[in-house]
Design a protein around this motif. Structure first.
Motif, PDB file in Angstrom:
ATOM      1  N   ASP A  92       0.711  -1.242   0.275  1.00 28.48           N
ATOM      2  CA  ASP A  92       0.071  -0.059  -0.009  1.00 28.48           C
ATOM      3  C   ASP A  92       0.878   1.148  -0.202  1.00 28.48           C
ATOM      4  N   GLN A  93       1.930   1.172   0.595  1.00 30.77           N
ATOM      5  CA  GLN A  93       2.789   2.288   1.014  1.00 30.77           C
ATOM      6  C   GLN A  93       3.370   2.530  -0.510  1.00 30.77           C
ATOM      7  N   ALA A  94       3.921   1.634  -1.153  1.00 30.02           N
ATOM      8  CA  ALA A  94       4.556   1.715  -2.588  1.00 30.02           C
ATOM      9  C   ALA A  94       3.661   2.024  -3.572  1.00 30.02           C
ATOM     10  N   ARG A  95       2.415   1.870  -3.250  1.00 29.22           N
ATOM     11  CA  ARG A  95       1.303   2.112  -4.257  1.00 29.22           C
ATOM     12  C   ARG A  95       0.744   3.734  -4.253  1.00 29.22           C
ATOM     13  N   THR A  96       0.763   4.271  -2.773  1.00 28.96           N
ATOM     14  CA  THR A  96       0.597   5.548  -2.851  1.00 28.96           C
ATOM     15  C   THR A  96       1.911   6.344  -3.178  1.00 28.96           C
ATOM     16  N   ALA A  97       3.098   5.877  -3.041  1.00 25.24           N
ATOM     17  CA  ALA A  97       4.512   6.729  -3.322  1.00 25.24           C
ATOM     18  C   ALA A  97       4.523   6.716  -4.641  1.00 25.24           C
ATOM     19  N   ALA A  98       4.050   5.933  -5.682  1.00 25.41           N
ATOM     20  CA  ALA A  98       4.341   5.949  -6.908  1.00 25.41           C
ATOM     21  C   ALA A  98       3.500   7.037  -7.682  1.00 25.41           C
ATOM     22  N   PRO A  99       3.766   7.551  -8.495  1.00 32.48           N
ATOM     23  CA  PRO A  99       2.837   8.434  -9.357  1.00 32.48           C
ATOM     24  C   PRO A  99       1.926   7.659 -10.005  1.00 32.48           C
ATOM     25  N   PRO A 100       0.701   8.250 -10.101  1.00 33.04           N
ATOM     26  CA  PRO A 100      -0.413   7.708 -10.627  1.00 33.04           C
ATOM     27  C   PRO A 100      -0.084   7.461 -11.956  1.00 33.04           C
ATOM     28  N   SER A 101      -0.380   6.289 -12.940  1.00 34.12           N
ATOM     29  CA  SER A 101      -0.339   5.944 -14.029  1.00 34.12           C
ATOM     30  C   SER A 101      -1.423   5.209 -14.464  1.00 34.12           C
ATOM     31  N   GLU A 102      -1.714   5.189 -15.729  1.00 34.40           N
ATOM     32  CA  GLU A 102      -2.889   4.450 -16.174  1.00 34.40           C
ATOM     33  C   GLU A 102      -2.647   3.061 -16.683  1.00 34.40           C
ATOM     34  N   ASP A 103      -3.273   2.097 -16.229  1.00 36.41           N
ATOM     35  CA  ASP A 103      -2.892   0.689 -16.354  1.00 36.41           C
ATOM     36  C   ASP A 103      -3.072   0.378 -17.888  1.00 36.41           C
ATOM     37  N   ARG A 104      -2.197  -0.255 -18.570  1.00 33.85           N
ATOM     38  CA  ARG A 104      -2.766  -0.828 -19.948  1.00 33.85           C
ATOM     39  C   ARG A 104      -3.622  -1.788 -19.941  1.00 33.85           C
ATOM     40  N   PRO A 105      -4.206  -2.129 -20.842  1.00 30.05           N
ATOM     41  CA  PRO A 105      -5.562  -3.092 -20.730  1.00 30.05           C
ATOM     42  C   PRO A 105      -4.628  -4.678 -20.865  1.00 30.05           C
ATOM     43  N   ALA A 106      -5.554  -5.545 -20.432  1.00 29.20           N
ATOM     44  CA  ALA A 106      -4.908  -6.879 -20.217  1.00 29.20           C
ATOM     45  C   ALA A 106      -4.862  -7.551 -21.944  1.00 29.20           C
ATOM     46  N   ARG A 107      -3.809  -8.196 -22.020  1.00 29.00           N
ATOM     47  CA  ARG A 107      -3.748  -8.815 -23.295  1.00 29.00           C
ATOM     48  C   ARG A 107      -3.602 -10.301 -23.058  1.00 29.00           C
ATOM     49  N   ALA A 108      -4.043 -11.093 -24.103  1.00 30.84           N
ATOM     50  CA  ALA A 108      -3.901 -12.672 -23.904  1.00 30.84           C
ATOM     51  C   ALA A 108      -2.560 -12.770 -24.253  1.00 30.84           C
ATOM     52  N   PRO A 109      -1.727 -13.853 -23.837  1.00 31.40           N
ATOM     53  CA  PRO A 109      -0.419 -14.088 -24.045  1.00 31.40           C
ATOM     54  C   PRO A 109      -0.321 -14.397 -25.563  1.00 31.40           C
ATOM     55  N   SER A 110       0.791 -13.989 -26.074  1.00 27.48           N
ATOM     56  CA  SER A 110       1.183 -14.331 -27.687  1.00 27.48           C
ATOM     57  C   SER A 110       1.467 -15.726 -27.765  1.00 27.48           C
ATOM     58  N   HIS A 111       0.758 -16.447 -28.559  1.00 22.78           N
ATOM     59  CA  HIS A 111       1.087 -17.895 -29.002  1.00 22.78           C
ATOM     60  C   HIS A 111       1.844 -17.911 -30.230  1.00 22.78           C
ATOM     61  N   ALA A 112       2.453 -17.121 -30.695  1.00 27.05           N
ATOM     62  CA  ALA A 112       3.038 -16.976 -32.230  1.00 27.05           C
ATOM     63  C   ALA A 112       3.777 -18.037 -32.485  1.00 27.05           C
ATOM     64  N   TRP A 113       4.532 -18.608 -31.481  1.00 23.49           N
ATOM     65  CA  TRP A 113       5.535 -19.705 -31.842  1.00 23.49           C
ATOM     66  C   TRP A 113       4.687 -21.051 -31.996  1.00 23.49           C
ATOM     67  N   ALA A 114       3.544 -21.255 -31.595  1.00 21.11           N
ATOM     68  CA  ALA A 114       2.808 -22.416 -31.771  1.00 21.11           C
ATOM     69  C   ALA A 114       1.958 -22.284 -33.104  1.00 21.11           C
ATOM     70  N   ARG A 115       1.669 -21.052 -33.404  1.00 21.75           N
ATOM     71  CA  ARG A 115       1.222 -20.986 -35.172  1.00 21.75           C
ATOM     72  C   ARG A 115       2.372 -21.136 -36.122  1.00 21.75           C
ATOM     73  N   ARG A 116       3.492 -20.809 -35.567  1.00 21.28           N
ATOM     74  CA  ARG A 116       4.494 -21.026 -36.537  1.00 21.28           C
ATOM     75  C   ARG A 116       4.907 -22.490 -36.611  1.00 21.28           C
ATOM     76  N   LEU A 117       4.531 -23.401 -35.493  1.00 19.91           N
ATOM     77  CA  LEU A 117       4.943 -24.818 -35.475  1.00 19.91           C
ATOM     78  C   LEU A 117       3.913 -25.669 -36.339  1.00 19.91           C
ATOM     79  N   GLN A 118       2.639 -24.870 -36.374  1.00 21.30           N
ATOM     80  CA  GLN A 118       1.754 -26.081 -36.947  1.00 21.30           C
ATOM     81  C   GLN A 118       1.976 -26.242 -38.471  1.00 21.30           C
ATOM     82  N   PRO A 119       2.416 -25.213 -39.346  1.00 22.02           N
ATOM     83  CA  PRO A 119       2.730 -25.809 -40.487  1.00 22.02           C
ATOM     84  C   PRO A 119       3.753 -26.605 -40.662  1.00 22.02           C
ATOM     85  N   ALA A 120       4.878 -26.241 -39.989  1.00 22.80           N
ATOM     86  CA  ALA A 120       5.999 -26.891 -39.852  1.00 22.80           C
ATOM     87  C   ALA A 120       5.800 -28.586 -39.411  1.00 22.80           C
ATOM     88  N   GLY A 121       4.710 -28.669 -38.387  1.00 18.57           N
ATOM     89  CA  GLY A 121       4.295 -30.076 -38.127  1.00 18.57           C
ATOM     90  C   GLY A 121       3.611 -30.790 -39.235  1.00 18.57           C
TER      91      GLY A 121
END
Length: 183
Positions: free
Chosen positions: A63-92
Motif C-alpha cells: 500500500d505504501q509503495a502504491r501511494t508513493a508511486a506516481p499515478p499512471s494508467e494501467d494498460r489493458p490486459a492482453r492474451a499471451p502471444s502464442h505466435a510460436w505455436a502458430r509457426r509450428l503448425q505448418p512445420a508439423g
C-alpha cells in the motif's frame, strides 16, 4: 579493492583468486582474525531458519509503495502471444506429409512379388492356363515391360474378390460338423 570486501566476496563464492587471498591471510594475522569472525557470522546467518513476514506487513508495504508511486494508467490486459505455436503448425504438417511420403516410398514401388500378384493374373481365377501376352498387348519400358492389361483398378477389384473367396472358404474355427445320433 578493500581487504574486508575481498573476504566477504570470498565467503559468498565470488572471489576468483583464492591463492592471492590465502597468501594475504597467512601474512596478516589481523586480517585472518577478521576472516574467522566474518565466516562465523555467515555460518550463523546461514543456520538461522528463514522467516516469512506477516501478511499484514506485506500488505502495508504494498500500500505504501502504491501511494508513493506516481499515478499512471494501467494498460489493458492482453492474451499471451502464442505466435510460436502458430509457426509450428505448418512445420508439423509438413513433417507429417514428408513422413507419409517417405513411408510410402520406403514400402515399395507398388508392385508385389508375393502370391497375391500371381493370383491376380488372368486365368488364375478361372483355372485356365496362363498365357503370355502378345507383343501388341505389352508396352515396353526398358527392362521392366508392363503388360497392356495391367489396369490398377482392375487388379484391386480382382484382389478384393480373391480375399472374399478365401474368407468364405476358410476352415471352420470349431472343426468339422459331426452328426449326433439320437438314442
Amino acid at each position: 579493492m578493500d581487504d574486508r570486501l575481498r573476504l566477504i566476496r570470498y565467503l559468498y563464492d565470488e572471489e576468483v583468486d583464492e591463492s592471492a587471498l590465502a597468501r594475504r591471510l597467512s601474512d596478516d594475522p589481523d586480517l585472518y582474525r577478521e576472516y574467522e569472525e566474518l565466516a562465523a557470522t555467515k555460518r550463523a546467518l546461514d543456520d538461522r531458519p528463514a522467516r516469512r513476514p506477516d501478511a499484514a506487513v506485506v500488505d502495508q508495504v504494498v500500500d505504501q509503495a502504491r501511494t508513493a508511486a506516481p499515478p499512471s494508467e494501467d494498460r489493458p490486459a492482453r492474451a499471451p502471444s502464442h505466435a510460436w505455436a502458430r509457426r509450428l503448425q505448418p512445420a508439423g504438417a509438413a513433417l507429417a506429409l514428408l513422413l507419409v511420403i517417405g513411408l510410402g516410398w520406403w514400402q515399395g514401388d507398388g508392385t508385389s512379388d508375393g502370391p497375391a500378384a500371381d493370383a491376380a493374373a488372368p486365368g488364375a481365377i478361372d483355372g485356365a492356363p496362363r498365357q503370355a501376352p502378345t507383343t501388341a498387348q505389352t508396352r515396353s519400358s526398358g527392362a521392366d515391360a508392363i503388360p497392356a492389361w495391367d489396369d490398377g483398378e482392375e487388379l484391386i477389384r480382382i484382389q478384393r474378390r480373391i480375399d472374399r473367396l478365401q474368407a468364405r472358404s476358410a476352415p471352420d474355427r470349431w472343426g468339422s460338423l459331426q452328426r449326433v445320433s439320437r438314442p
